[in-house]
Design a protein around this motif. Structure first.
Motif, PDB file in Angstrom:
ATOM      1  N   HIS A 116      11.159 -15.046  31.070  1.00  0.00           N
ATOM      2  CA  HIS A 116      11.981 -14.023  30.420  1.00  0.00           C
ATOM      3  C   HIS A 116      13.364 -14.043  31.028  1.00  0.00           C
ATOM      4  CE1 HIS A 116       8.528 -12.307  28.390  1.00  0.00           C
ATOM      5  NE2 HIS A 116       7.857 -12.573  29.508  1.00  0.00           N
TER       6      HIS A 116
ATOM      7  N   THR B  15      16.474 -12.526  32.773  1.00  0.00           N
ATOM      8  CA  THR B  15      16.536 -11.487  33.801  1.00  0.00           C
ATOM      9  C   THR B  15      17.983 -11.314  34.266  1.00  0.00           C
ATOM     10  OG1 THR B  15      15.531 -10.727  35.855  1.00  0.00           O
ATOM     11  CG2 THR B  15      16.141 -13.035  35.763  1.00  0.00           C
TER      12      THR B  15
ATOM     13  N   HIS C  73      11.620  -7.294  39.177  1.00  0.00           N
ATOM     14  CA  HIS C  73      10.473  -7.407  38.258  1.00  0.00           C
ATOM     15  C   HIS C  73       9.505  -8.513  38.714  1.00  0.00           C
ATOM     16  CE1 HIS C  73      12.082  -4.432  35.472  1.00  0.00           C
ATOM     17  NE2 HIS C  73      13.250  -4.938  35.796  1.00  0.00           N
TER      18      HIS C  73
ATOM     19  N   SER D 274       8.605  -7.135  32.092  1.00  0.00           N
ATOM     20  CA  SER D 274       9.241  -6.080  32.888  1.00  0.00           C
ATOM     21  C   SER D 274       8.186  -5.149  33.472  1.00  0.00           C
ATOM     22  CB  SER D 274      10.193  -5.248  32.010  1.00  0.00           C
ATOM     23  OG  SER D 274      11.175  -6.073  31.455  1.00  0.00           O
TER      24      SER D 274
ATOM     25  N   CYS E 108      14.729   0.070  37.623  1.00  0.00           N
ATOM     26  CA  CYS E 108      15.200  -0.748  36.498  1.00  0.00           C
ATOM     27  C   CYS E 108      14.067  -1.021  35.511  1.00  0.00           C
ATOM     28  CB  CYS E 108      15.752  -2.058  37.049  1.00  0.00           C
ATOM     29  SG  CYS E 108      16.114  -3.288  35.798  1.00  0.00           S
TER      30      CYS E 108
ATOM     31  N   ASN F 106      14.835  -3.162  32.898  1.00  0.00           N
ATOM     32  CA  ASN F 106      15.429  -4.317  32.199  1.00  0.00           C
ATOM     33  C   ASN F 106      16.103  -3.920  30.896  1.00  0.00           C
ATOM     34  OD1 ASN F 106      15.459  -6.739  33.585  1.00  0.00           O
ATOM     35  ND2 ASN F 106      13.308  -7.206  33.150  1.00  0.00           N
TER      36      ASN F 106
ATOM     37  N   HIS G  98      14.970  -2.470  28.308  1.00  0.00           N
ATOM     38  CA  HIS G  98      14.186  -3.036  27.208  1.00  0.00           C
ATOM     39  C   HIS G  98      14.524  -2.396  25.863  1.00  0.00           C
ATOM     40  CE1 HIS G  98      11.304   0.360  27.170  1.00  0.00           C
ATOM     41  NE2 HIS G  98      11.407   0.328  28.485  1.00  0.00           N
TER      42      HIS G  98
ATOM     43  N   GLN H 231      17.618  -4.210  24.782  1.00  0.00           N
ATOM     44  CA  GLN H 231      17.295  -5.589  24.402  1.00  0.00           C
ATOM     45  C   GLN H 231      16.686  -5.657  23.006  1.00  0.00           C
ATOM     46  OE1 GLN H 231      15.822  -8.618  26.994  1.00  0.00           O
ATOM     47  NE2 GLN H 231      15.941  -7.268  28.779  1.00  0.00           N
TER      48      GLN H 231
ATOM     49  N   PRO I 249      21.413  -6.010  29.105  1.00  0.00           N
ATOM     50  CA  PRO I 249      21.340  -4.843  29.995  1.00  0.00           C
ATOM     51  C   PRO I 249      22.723  -4.252  30.296  1.00  0.00           C
ATOM     52  CG  PRO I 249      19.831  -6.528  30.744  1.00  0.00           C
ATOM     53  CD  PRO I 249      20.629  -7.137  29.619  1.00  0.00           C
TER      54      PRO I 249
ATOM     55  N   PHE J 156      23.085 -12.165  32.723  1.00  0.00           N
ATOM     56  CA  PHE J 156      21.780 -12.025  32.091  1.00  0.00           C
ATOM     57  C   PHE J 156      21.385 -13.392  31.555  1.00  0.00           C
ATOM     58  CE2 PHE J 156      19.048 -10.425  28.484  1.00  0.00           C
ATOM     59  CZ  PHE J 156      18.027  -9.963  29.307  1.00  0.00           C
TER      60      PHE J 156
END
Lengths: 625, 181
Positions: free
Chosen positions: B3, B5, B68, B91, B132, B134, B136, B139, B145, B158
């Motif tokens: 993913h 990050t 994460h 996450s 945090c 992330n 989401h 996203q 972020p 990112f």
């Protein structure tokens, strides 16, 4: 910048030039805004302090980080100090502009200039008598000298008050006296604000905000009002006249010269020089059909109001004017001149000419103007423009639109003349509800808002509701470009306002001048309040700065509210980090000065807010809502 | 599956704290700075700027946030199972409805990235673990972020760790060969 160009401006000339800028790879203010975003969150809220180097400090608005600066100042004090400095800067700008006019008046009085003369001797005598200058047996020069000296004293605190203080209704002066915000001297209040905001001086947010009000009043009834009145005396009091507006005022086969900034001192001389037969011949010899002068921003408004010189555009149009490829020279004085103009001009044959020792731009051509050389220097700059014309690349010229007509020149004298000599017909129309109220829509452009959208639509909505609109500065150009400054726009007004406009042959939106000329609006409010025996805060009037960006606008908004005029801003000033200061601005000031601020970026909702205020004030005066 | 990050490059951080303020804004109820600061329970940032001293004695900022981890020490220490992997793929997200504010996750976290505050999503309790997530929610809307969007210097990026490392390996290779005379 990747949105549809219609997202940036409602003006077709702006959209066309943005497209050309894209094709030619030229950076504009909108590109730079994108680069800056997101902006600093602390600064947006007013929570950063750079006043000393124990810092710089920031207050965490979410409460998990520091709540005090190194010195111990909390969010309220930091926000109030920052706001105070914004007001001081804005008031300083207007007032230093005013001082330049007084220096010109003084030079005329002392016979130190042949270039500048008294154009309105009647107003000279009227104003001199009003402020207590003895004119008996004096010629115009002697009166000019004495009046200039009287005004010089306003800048310090030699008079202990302002020359125009008697223009303020008695009830308003009592409010100021009660809260200790009567201005004592123009410069004094600005300097005192700088003192108070030094570390360890005024550490009470309310006390700081009250002084902000006092600083701004020194601007409105002092620096700005002096700038307006002396400009009228030296260059003539504006009378209604029709001219043209938008980038279409540029002419493809002419040498195009633009004047930009705020003061009439340089631009009036340029205006004279472009009519010089020798220079016209030189332009023709260079292959041009003639010399075309047009304005930008407030310098443009000064010439438009007094001479009917056409207007090319407002703040966000200044870079775009160069992108037509048809501008030889922009002659600037000071304020609101984007430093980027030098870089945009460098993409063409265009030149930026600076004229004031206090406003130099790296990369520009500097031609210092003073009272004893102004006419000669103006000729020099026009010759420079003719030379530049020879280097113009016709293949890159694009003048995208036809100009629109607008009517300008509504000084208070002209408004009163249109009413038949007194304010009574306006008062009668207000009492009868034909004109339900008056709103001053003023201020700038800001790329954070769609160019001209908020200002134009708010003005349009207000006239529909029978609210007479007075415009100055960039807002005048926003409304003018859409046709609201012509008498025919009365068709878009409500039935009452339409009737009044048609009877007087005036537009429903009146152009009353540049941004220092907001002083004309408060002067008019003072006249109306005195005629009715009430305070300004009792009048069915309001103010708005829908697309404001500058520190000067903060000072104007502050003096509007301190005069008791409810003021709607399109964007919040950087004060939201303090609950106390925000609360004062939105509510608390009502109990102090009888007016508050509101923040509303939707033009229809903003007009609604103004309408509600006018309803409330009309009811209180026992008038129909 | 890997993913994206938030990749931290502390050498580029100037300590402006824009990441923190925009993080709190993104986790507020109203999502606008002008209104977020007036909410009854203030949102809190989930990224923090630590301050360290370098060998020259100069204070240096260090942006610090949840990595994460997987397996995540915080998740393993969480008795009520409030740190969930099933809210956003890749996450570790705190479920305020399950958090009991015991502090175990924070003690277990090797990055000191979890703090305790009054949380607008669990206003009845005085403290809830805040870390945090992330971003989401952002996203899902195609946004990156908030901390990365706010970063002016490139200290926060990112992306995929392997791509970042690959670029770094390329830089290293260039550096190594450029030294050969």
């Amino acid at each position: 910048m990747n949105k549809d160009f219609k997202e940036y401006s409602i003006c077709t000339d702006a959209q066309a030039m943005l497209k050309k800028a894209r094709v030619e790879g030229i950076e504009t203010v909108w590109d730079r805004l994108l680069e800056q975003q997101p902006h600093c969150g602390f600064c947006e809220l007013g929570l950063s302090c750079r006043n000393c180097i124990m810092g710089p400090c920031r207050i965490d608005p979410f409460g998990s980080g520091p709540q005090r600066g190194v010195c111990g100042a909390d969010a309220d004090v930091i926000v109030a100090r920052n706001l105070g400095r914004m007001v001081a800067s804005g008031a300083a700008a207007h007032s230093d502009h005013g001082r330049d006019l007084v220096e010109t008046l003084h030079a005329i009085g002392e016979g130190k200039t042949d270039d500048y003369v008294i154009t309105d001797p009647e107003k000279l005598k009227r104003v001199a008598e009003e402020v207590g200058v003895n004119i008996g047996g004096k010629d115009d020069a002697a009166i000019a000298k004495a009046l200039a000296e009287r005004f010089f004293a306003d800048f310090g605190c030699m008079n202990g008050t302002l020359s125009f203080i008697d223009r303020v209704p008695e009830k308003r002066r009592e409010v100021w006296a009660k809260f200790g915000i009567t201005p004592r001297g123009i410069d004094r209040e600005v300097v005192e604000m700088m003192h108070r905001t030094h570390m360890g001086v005024d550490n009470d947010a309310v006390n700081l905000c009250l002084h902000s009000a006092r600083v701004s009043l020194g601007d409105g009834w002092g620096g700005s009002m002096i700038a307006t009145e002396v400009s009228d005396i030296v260059f003539g009091t504006p009378t209604p006249r029709v001219s043209k507006v938008n980038l279409g005022v540029l002419k493809e086969d002419y040498v195009n010269i633009l004047v930009h900034g705020h003061s009439p001192i340089v631009s009036e001389m340029v205006c004279a020089a472009v009519q010089d037969p020798d220079l016209l011949q030189k332009a023709k010899d260079a292959g041009a059909a003639g010399i075309n002068l047009a304005g930008l921003c407030c310098t443009g408004s000064e010439l438009l109001m007094r001479k009917g010189i056409p207007m090319a555009g407002n703040h966000l149009m200044t870079e775009l004017a160069l992108i037509t490829g048809a501008v030889e020279v922009i002659i600037v004085d000071y304020q609101c001149i984007m430093p980027s103009l030098v870089a945009v001009a460098a993409c063409y044959h265009s030149k930026i000419v600076t004229t004031s020792d206090k406003a130099k731009f790296t990369g520009a051509t500097h031609v210092e103007f003073s009272v004893d050389n102004a006419r000669a220097k103006a000729r020099e700059v026009v010759e420079m423009a003719i030379e530049a014309y020879k280097n113009r690349n016709p293949a890159r010229v694009d003048i995208p639109v036809e100009p629109v007509e607008l009517m300008s020149g509504f000084s208070n004298e002209a408004v009163l003349a249109a009413l038949g000599g007194t304010a009574q017909p306006l008062i009668d129309a207000i009492v009868a509800g034909k004109v339900r109220g008056v709103v001053g829509i003023v201020g700038c452009n800001n790329p954070k808002l769609k160019h001209d959208y908020v200002t134009y639509n708010m003005a349009k909505e207000c006239i529909k509701r029978d609210i007479l609109v007075l415009v100055t500065g960039c807002a005048a150009i926003s409304t003018g470009k859409q046709g609201l400054l012509m008498p025919a726009a009365a068709e878009e007004a409500g039935s009452g306002l339409k009737e009044v406009c048609n009877a007087l042959g005036i537009p429903p939106v009146l152009h009353v001048g540049s941004c220092v000329d907001n002083a004309r609006i408060i002067h008019l409010c003072g006249l109306l309040a005195k005629a009715l025996g009430v305070d300004i805060s009792d009048l069915p009037v309001a103010a708005a700065a829908p697309e404001w960006y500058s520190e000067k606008a903060v000072s104007i908004g502050m003096y509007a509210v301190a005069n008791g005029i409810y003021t709607v801003l399109g964007l919040a000033p950087p004060i939201l980090g303090s609950k106390l200061v925000t609360g004062l601005a939105l509510n608390g000031l009502e109990d102090v000065v009888g007016a508050t601020f509101a923040v509303e970026a939707d033009p229809i909702k903003a007009a609604e807010l103004v309408d509600e205020r006018i309803k409330t004030k009309r009811k209180a005066l026992n008038l129909t809502p | 599956m890997q993913h994206k990050t938030v990749i931290v490059r502390p050498e580029l951080c100037v300590g402006c704290m824009q990441c923190a303020i925009r993080c709190a804004q993104a986790h507020s109820a109203t999502k606008e700075l002008a209104t977020a600061v007036f909410e009854p329970v203030l949102a809190k940032p989930r990224i923090h700027i630590g301050v360290g001293v370098n060998p020259q004695g100069v204070l240096k900022p260090f942006p610090n946030k949840c990595r994460h981890c997987d397996p995540a020490p915080c998740q393993e220490a969480c008795m009520p199972g409030a740190i969930r992997s099933d809210i956003a793929e890749g996450s570790k997200v705190v479920d305020p409805a399950l958090c009991i504010g015991c502090g175990m996750c924070a003690m277990a976290c090797p990055y000191y990235a979890i703090r305790y505050h009054h949380d607008l999503h669990a206003p009845e309790r005085t403290i809830t673990a805040i870390k945090c997530d992330n971003c989401h929610d952002r996203q899902k809307k195609g946004q990156i972020p908030a901390c990365v969007e706010a970063c002016k210097t490139g200290a926060l990026e990112f992306g995929y760790v392997n791509e970042h490392i690959k670029k770094g390996a390329g830089r290293l290779a260039n550096a190594a060969w450029s030294m050969q005379s």
